[in-house]
Scaffold this motif. Structure first.
Motif, PDB file in Angstrom:
ATOM      1  N   GLY A 167      16.138 -49.374 -18.316  1.00  0.00           N
ATOM      2  CA  GLY A 167      15.234 -48.347 -17.818  1.00  0.00           C
ATOM      3  C   GLY A 167      15.157 -47.109 -18.684  1.00  0.00           C
ATOM      4  O   GLY A 167      14.592 -46.092 -18.268  1.00  0.00           O
ATOM      5  N   ARG A 168      15.693 -47.178 -19.887  1.00  0.00           N
ATOM      6  CA  ARG A 168      15.684 -46.030 -20.810  1.00  0.00           C
ATOM      7  C   ARG A 168      14.751 -46.251 -21.996  1.00  0.00           C
ATOM      8  O   ARG A 168      14.762 -45.483 -22.944  1.00  0.00           O
ATOM      9  CB  ARG A 168      17.096 -45.778 -21.340  1.00  0.00           C
ATOM     10  CG  ARG A 168      18.091 -45.430 -20.273  1.00  0.00           C
ATOM     11  CD  ARG A 168      19.467 -45.284 -20.879  1.00  0.00           C
ATOM     12  NE  ARG A 168      20.454 -44.951 -19.880  1.00  0.00           N
ATOM     13  CZ  ARG A 168      21.479 -44.156 -20.091  1.00  0.00           C
ATOM     14  NH1 ARG A 168      21.664 -43.597 -21.270  1.00  0.00           N
ATOM     15  NH2 ARG A 168      22.343 -43.922 -19.139  1.00  0.00           N
ATOM     16  N   GLY A 169      13.994 -47.350 -21.977  1.00  0.00           N
ATOM     17  CA  GLY A 169      13.082 -47.641 -23.084  1.00  0.00           C
ATOM     18  C   GLY A 169      13.770 -48.200 -24.308  1.00  0.00           C
ATOM     19  O   GLY A 169      13.218 -48.148 -25.414  1.00  0.00           O
ATOM     20  N   LEU A 170      14.958 -48.756 -24.153  1.00  0.00           N
ATOM     21  CA  LEU A 170      15.734 -49.236 -25.305  1.00  0.00           C
ATOM     22  C   LEU A 170      15.466 -50.694 -25.676  1.00  0.00           C
ATOM     23  O   LEU A 170      15.685 -51.083 -26.820  1.00  0.00           O
ATOM     24  CB  LEU A 170      17.231 -49.071 -25.025  1.00  0.00           C
ATOM     25  CG  LEU A 170      17.729 -47.640 -24.935  1.00  0.00           C
ATOM     26  CD1 LEU A 170      19.139 -47.607 -24.348  1.00  0.00           C
ATOM     27  CD2 LEU A 170      17.697 -46.994 -26.303  1.00  0.00           C
ATOM     28  N   ALA A 171      15.022 -51.517 -24.755  1.00  0.00           N
ATOM     29  CA  ALA A 171      14.915 -52.959 -25.010  1.00  0.00           C
ATOM     30  C   ALA A 171      13.952 -53.272 -26.154  1.00  0.00           C
ATOM     31  O   ALA A 171      14.279 -54.074 -27.041  1.00  0.00           O
ATOM     32  CB  ALA A 171      14.499 -53.700 -23.741  1.00  0.00           C
ATOM     33  N   ARG A 172      12.784 -52.663 -26.143  1.00  0.00           N
ATOM     34  CA  ARG A 172      11.794 -52.923 -27.199  1.00  0.00           C
ATOM     35  C   ARG A 172      12.344 -52.516 -28.565  1.00  0.00           C
ATOM     36  O   ARG A 172      12.213 -53.233 -29.553  1.00  0.00           O
ATOM     37  CB  ARG A 172      10.503 -52.166 -26.879  1.00  0.00           C
ATOM     38  CG  ARG A 172       9.381 -52.484 -27.821  1.00  0.00           C
ATOM     39  CD  ARG A 172       8.061 -51.850 -27.322  1.00  0.00           C
ATOM     40  NE  ARG A 172       7.275 -51.501 -28.481  1.00  0.00           N
ATOM     41  CZ  ARG A 172       7.032 -50.277 -28.893  1.00  0.00           C
ATOM     42  NH1 ARG A 172       7.468 -49.242 -28.226  1.00  0.00           N
ATOM     43  NH2 ARG A 172       6.323 -50.062 -29.975  1.00  0.00           N
ATOM     44  N   TRP A 173      12.991 -51.352 -28.620  1.00  0.00           N
ATOM     45  CA  TRP A 173      13.567 -50.883 -29.879  1.00  0.00           C
ATOM     46  C   TRP A 173      14.691 -51.811 -30.341  1.00  0.00           C
ATOM     47  O   TRP A 173      14.748 -52.192 -31.513  1.00  0.00           O
ATOM     48  CB  TRP A 173      14.091 -49.452 -29.721  1.00  0.00           C
ATOM     49  CG  TRP A 173      14.846 -48.988 -30.922  1.00  0.00           C
ATOM     50  CD1 TRP A 173      14.314 -48.524 -32.100  1.00  0.00           C
ATOM     51  CD2 TRP A 173      16.266 -48.998 -31.091  1.00  0.00           C
ATOM     52  NE1 TRP A 173      15.332 -48.233 -32.982  1.00  0.00           N
ATOM     53  CE2 TRP A 173      16.535 -48.515 -32.392  1.00  0.00           C
ATOM     54  CE3 TRP A 173      17.330 -49.361 -30.276  1.00  0.00           C
ATOM     55  CZ2 TRP A 173      17.823 -48.395 -32.891  1.00  0.00           C
ATOM     56  CZ3 TRP A 173      18.620 -49.232 -30.764  1.00  0.00           C
ATOM     57  CH2 TRP A 173      18.858 -48.747 -32.058  1.00  0.00           C
TER      58      TRP A 173
END
Length: 189
Positions: A118-124
């Motif tokens: 939920g912190r926007g890390l998966a795509r990166w």
């Protein structure tokens, strides 16, 4: 809560990518204290910590049942690389790249711990895994597989990252079992 049926049916989706994607995006804003570190000769206990942190809620149990020597051989193979995502000093996720097949890199493991989601890390993190995977010599193809026991956003994430499904297979496996207090454990073999 106890499960009445100790076998779970699940579907595996096999995906591939035959050319590298574009440049990885920058880390999400506000992701201070972020580090991605390639492990040198990682000990089994570190891999299992990451594996359980990410996979405990998704029936990741294969390596918990495996012969420790088999896991050590996998981790110490020079064609296998483990990367740890560190967030503000704690393990937030990981990925493992496997180049043991010539011209192919398999994204063998990938995921974030629940506290890192939920912190926007998966795509990166996926983009970083792809960048590292395609740096292998003679690369022609990257592969990954996910299944219906994994996080529900795993398959769409891989597809947005550039992977294309090429096969599916349905299997059954023993499930983790919960005791009266809700704690899970592996069924006895």
């Amino acid at each position: 809560m106890r499960r009445s049926d100790p076998l779970l049916e699940y579907t595996i989706t096999f995906l591939e990518m035959t050319s590298p994607p574009g440049a990885p995006p920058p880390p999400p804003s506000g992701a201070g204290g972020l580090a991605l570190i390639r492990a040198k000769e990682p000990p089994r206990r570190w891999f299992l910590h990451l594996y359980q942190s990410v996979g405990a809620g998704h029936e990741w149990t294969d390596w918990l049942r495996a012969d420790p020597a088999e896991l050590d051989a996998f981790l110490q193979n020079p064609s296998v690389a483990l990367y740890s995502l560190i967030l503000d000093g704690w393990s937030g996720g990981f990925f493992v790249l496997d180049w043991r097949v010539e011209g192919v890199c398999d994204l063998a493991y990938f995921g974030l711990a629940p506290e890192a989601q939920g912190r926007g890390l998966a795509r990166w993190l996926l983009a970083e895994a792809l960048r590292a995977g395609w740096e292998g010599r003679g690369m022609r193809r990257m592969t990954v597989q996910t299944n219906t026991l994994d996080h529900p956003r795993a398959l769409p994430l891989y597809q947005r990252g550039g992977f294309t499904p090429y096969a599916q297979e349905t299997r059954r496996r023993a499930a983790r079992q919960a005791n009266e207090t809700g704690e899970t454990h592996l069924p006895k073999a």
